[in-house]
Design an enzyme around this catalytic site. Structure first.
Site, PDB file in Angstrom:
ATOM      1  N   GLY A  72       8.173 -20.141 -26.319  1.00 16.10           N
ATOM      2  CA  GLY A  72       8.038 -20.995 -27.495  1.00 16.10           C
ATOM      3  C   GLY A  72       8.975 -20.589 -28.619  1.00 16.10           C
ATOM      4  O   GLY A  72       9.544 -21.450 -29.309  1.00 16.10           O
ATOM      5  N   THR A  73       9.158 -19.311 -28.815  1.00 15.17           N
ATOM      6  CA  THR A  73      10.013 -18.835 -29.906  1.00 15.17           C
ATOM      7  C   THR A  73      11.441 -19.328 -29.717  1.00 15.17           C
ATOM      8  O   THR A  73      12.056 -19.873 -30.645  1.00 15.17           O
ATOM      9  CB  THR A  73       9.973 -17.286 -29.952  1.00 15.17           C
ATOM     10  OG1 THR A  73       8.627 -16.891 -30.198  1.00 15.17           O
ATOM     11  CG2 THR A  73      10.883 -16.738 -31.029  1.00 15.17           C
ATOM     12  N   ASN A 156      -1.925 -22.783 -34.588  1.00  8.46           N
ATOM     13  CA  ASN A 156      -2.361 -21.699 -33.705  1.00  8.46           C
ATOM     14  C   ASN A 156      -3.453 -20.825 -34.324  1.00  8.46           C
ATOM     15  O   ASN A 156      -4.071 -20.028 -33.622  1.00  8.46           O
ATOM     16  CB  ASN A 156      -1.171 -20.826 -33.293  1.00  8.46           C
ATOM     17  CG  ASN A 156      -0.371 -20.351 -34.467  1.00  8.46           C
ATOM     18  OD1 ASN A 156       0.152 -21.149 -35.235  1.00  8.46           O
ATOM     19  ND2 ASN A 156      -0.273 -19.051 -34.631  1.00  8.46           N
ATOM     20  N   GLN A 184       0.583 -24.728 -28.649  1.00  5.11           N
ATOM     21  CA  GLN A 184      -0.872 -24.601 -28.443  1.00  5.11           C
ATOM     22  C   GLN A 184      -1.478 -25.826 -27.767  1.00  5.11           C
ATOM     23  O   GLN A 184      -2.655 -25.814 -27.414  1.00  5.11           O
ATOM     24  CB  GLN A 184      -1.585 -24.341 -29.779  1.00  5.11           C
ATOM     25  CG  GLN A 184      -1.304 -22.965 -30.370  1.00  5.11           C
ATOM     26  CD  GLN A 184      -1.850 -21.795 -29.549  1.00  5.11           C
ATOM     27  OE1 GLN A 184      -2.747 -21.962 -28.718  1.00  5.11           O
ATOM     28  NE2 GLN A 184      -1.301 -20.610 -29.759  1.00  5.11           N
ATOM     29  N   SER A 204       5.037 -23.352 -24.097  1.00  2.22           N
ATOM     30  CA  SER A 204       5.104 -21.975 -23.597  1.00  2.22           C
ATOM     31  C   SER A 204       4.021 -21.758 -22.540  1.00  2.22           C
ATOM     32  O   SER A 204       2.844 -22.045 -22.782  1.00  2.22           O
ATOM     33  CB  SER A 204       4.897 -21.019 -24.782  1.00  2.22           C
ATOM     34  OG  SER A 204       4.909 -19.694 -24.337  1.00  2.22           O
ATOM     35  N   HIS A 206       2.578 -19.072 -21.158  1.00  6.75           N
ATOM     36  CA  HIS A 206       1.523 -18.038 -21.182  1.00  6.75           C
ATOM     37  C   HIS A 206       0.307 -18.437 -22.015  1.00  6.75           C
ATOM     38  O   HIS A 206      -0.709 -17.734 -22.031  1.00  6.75           O
ATOM     39  CB  HIS A 206       2.085 -16.684 -21.629  1.00  6.75           C
ATOM     40  CG  HIS A 206       2.425 -16.550 -23.085  1.00  6.75           C
ATOM     41  ND1 HIS A 206       1.600 -15.917 -23.968  1.00  6.75           N
ATOM     42  CD2 HIS A 206       3.494 -16.946 -23.798  1.00  6.75           C
ATOM     43  CE1 HIS A 206       2.156 -15.913 -25.177  1.00  6.75           C
ATOM     44  NE2 HIS A 206       3.313 -16.545 -25.094  1.00  6.75           N
ATOM     45  N   THR A 242      21.062 -16.552 -15.899  1.00  8.24           N
ATOM     46  CA  THR A 242      20.422 -16.818 -14.609  1.00  8.24           C
ATOM     47  C   THR A 242      18.976 -17.247 -14.840  1.00  8.24           C
ATOM     48  O   THR A 242      18.241 -16.616 -15.595  1.00  8.24           O
ATOM     49  CB  THR A 242      20.483 -15.556 -13.720  1.00  8.24           C
ATOM     50  OG1 THR A 242      21.860 -15.215 -13.581  1.00  8.24           O
ATOM     51  CG2 THR A 242      19.866 -15.795 -12.358  1.00  8.24           C
ATOM     52  N   CYS A 330       1.236 -12.268 -33.508  1.00  6.95           N
ATOM     53  CA  CYS A 330       2.495 -11.671 -33.935  1.00  6.95           C
ATOM     54  C   CYS A 330       2.598 -11.507 -35.444  1.00  6.95           C
ATOM     55  O   CYS A 330       3.617 -11.071 -35.946  1.00  6.95           O
ATOM     56  CB  CYS A 330       3.665 -12.506 -33.417  1.00  6.95           C
ATOM     57  SG  CYS A 330       3.472 -14.237 -33.791  1.00  6.95           S
TER      58      CYS A 330
HETATM   59  N1  PLP Z   1       4.391 -21.434 -31.636  1.00 13.97           N
HETATM   60  C1  PLP Z   1       3.064 -21.275 -31.658  1.00 13.97           C
HETATM   61  C2  PLP Z   1       2.215 -22.304 -32.329  1.00 13.97           C
HETATM   62  C3  PLP Z   1       2.472 -20.158 -31.056  1.00 13.97           C
HETATM   63  O1  PLP Z   1       1.150 -20.006 -31.085  1.00 13.97           O
HETATM   64  C4  PLP Z   1       3.318 -19.206 -30.425  1.00 13.97           C
HETATM   65  C5  PLP Z   1       2.753 -17.987 -29.817  1.00 13.97           C
HETATM   66  O2  PLP Z   1       2.043 -17.242 -30.420  1.00 13.97           O
HETATM   67  C6  PLP Z   1       4.697 -19.439 -30.406  1.00 13.97           C
HETATM   68  C7  PLP Z   1       5.192 -20.554 -31.026  1.00 13.97           C
HETATM   69  C8  PLP Z   1       5.638 -18.475 -29.740  1.00 13.97           C
HETATM   70  O3  PLP Z   1       5.569 -18.655 -28.355  1.00 13.97           O
HETATM   71  P1  PLP Z   1       6.097 -17.507 -27.352  1.00 13.97           P
HETATM   72  O4  PLP Z   1       5.096 -16.411 -27.394  1.00 13.97           O
HETATM   73  O5  PLP Z   1       6.171 -18.182 -26.029  1.00 13.97           O
HETATM   74  O6  PLP Z   1       7.439 -17.102 -27.847  1.00 13.97           O
END
Ligand code: PLP
Length: 387
Positions: A72-73, A156, A184, A204, A206, A242, A330
């Site tokens: 996601g980042t 989130n 989310q 994302s 995970h 890759t 985070c």
């Molecule tokens: N955006 C939101 C709303 C999230 O909750 C998160 C993860 O905590 C992210 C982005 C970042 O995703 P990733 O952990 O896959 O980099």
């Protein structure tokens, strides 16, 4: 690592067995590089493209509009960079409730491209003020500015939704580019991206039973953007390096399972959330539920008045083997979201986020532990729950 109750599924989830099974061949026997022309490479290329087709079908979009990323980042960074650099947006409208991967990327790229930023007003419940958004778009449009609107689908920390179809329609009217962080919600909602009006959307794996380190950026057909990461021609020249084939396959399998199980999971998890709300409401006057009616069923944010007892809640729960969080995993303590909603120093906030593996009896134990902590009873013994 010892824990008994995991209620931090918005931070990350356990990988599903079936997902692991689907990924396994791509980590062992089918290890070819998908860019290689030989049979082993062609085999993994096939796995990768099958995964892309499946993800696209579940999100109601074309396979060519799905770009695999590291999560996601990266997807959020890629979307924001591309909107300013390639789609020529010269004003950004976002909210102070976005994830840091959006807020910090906006700060960086806005400075780099000398782009102005406005933060849309949010209501007390954490939803976007539609009138303010409309006013901002009208004003910027009148000034001849092309806007990037970046608003997340569900927050989130609070789970509060943005009505992305409404925002998408508004952006269309004003010729704005619409990016939505759907990290989310992809895998937790039935989502047909082609009907939302989003130009760019991030997901994302995970967060919904897939592996860490793999994400997608949906790029609406016809948008011409350049990569964030330069190198080889992978992902049609949009994302060099890759490919994480096992990750892509894991994303696809996790999404397939999430979509298949959604009706059942939605009912079960919503019931858990309502149950916890009802238990917490009995815990005293001061407890405030931050996740209102229009919130995602997987997330519940609750604030307690700050006292010498409540301050240590998170730690006390952790010592009892209960995993919850104070906000985004985070953010490292403190929550910019809860602060932006006006619950700063005087509150202690906990985010509970659920999965189908949770049970009501776990929630009974969590509330019991909260009561113990707030009443400053000696620490409960490590509780043990059969999962
Ligand atoms: N955006 C939101 C709303 C999230 O909750 C998160 C993860 O905590 C992210 C982005 C970042 O995703 P990733 O952990 O896959 O980099």
């Amino acid at each position: 690592m010892k824990y008994s109750i995991y209620l931090d599924n918005a931070a990350t989830t356990a990988i599903e067995e079936e997902v692991l099974d689907a990924m396994y061949p791509y980590l062992t026997t089918a290890y070819g590089n998908p860019s290689s022309l030989h049979a082993l490479g062609r085999g993994t290329r096939h796995g990768m493209e099958t995964a892309r087709n499946s993800i696209a079908a579940h999100l109601g979009v074309k396979p060519s509009s799905i770009c695999f990323t590291s999560g996601g980042t990266e997807s959020n960074n890629m979307a924001i960079a591309a909107a300013l650099r390639d789609l020529h947006c010269d004003h950004i409208i976002t909210s102070r409730l976005e994830h840091h991967s959006v807020l910090n990327a906006i700060d960086y790229y806005a400075e780099l491209f000398k782009t102005s930023i406005s933060y849309v007003a949010v209501h007390e419940d954490g939803t976007v003020d539609h009138n303010d958004l409309k006013k901002m778009l009208t004003e910027q449009h009148a000034r001849g500015k092309k806007c990037l609107v970046s608003l997340m689908h569900a927050n989130n920390e609070t789970g509060m939704f943005t009505e992305i179809r409404w925002v998408g329609a508004l952006c269309k009217k004003f010729g704005a580019v619409f990016h939505s962080d759907c990290v989310q919600t992809i895998g937790h909602c039935s989502l047909n991206l082609s009907r939302t009006g989003v130009h760019l959307a991030s997901g994302s794996a995970h967060k919904f039973g897939g592996p860490k380190g793999v994400g997608i950026l949906y790029i609406q057909e016809g948008l011409s953007i350049r990569p964030l990461i330069y190198g080889g021609a992978q992902e049609r020249g949009l994302r060099a390096g890759t490919e994480n084939v096992a990750g892509a396959v894991g994303f696809a399998k996790a999404l397939e399972l999430a979509v298949k199980n959604y009706p059942e999971d939605y009912l079960y998890i919503s019931e858990l959330k309502h149950y916890l709300v009802s238990l917490l409401k009995n815990e005293g006057e001061g407890v405030v539920i931050n996740s209102g009616r229009f919130s995602l069923y997987t997330i519940l944010s609750v604030s307690f008045p700050k006292t010498s007892r409540s301050e240590g809640l998170l730690l006390q729960l952790d010592q009892s083997g209960i995993c919850v969080s104070g906000g985004a995993a985070c953010s490292g303590g403190g929550s910019h979201v809860i602060e932006a909603l006006g619950k700063g120093q005087e509150w202690v906030t906990l985010r509970f986020s659920f999965s189908k593996w949770n049970a009501k009896k776990e929630l009974d134990k969590v509330v019991y532990c909260i009561r113990q902590a707030l009443e400053e009873k000696p620490l409960v013994e490590k509780i043990n729950c059969q999962r």
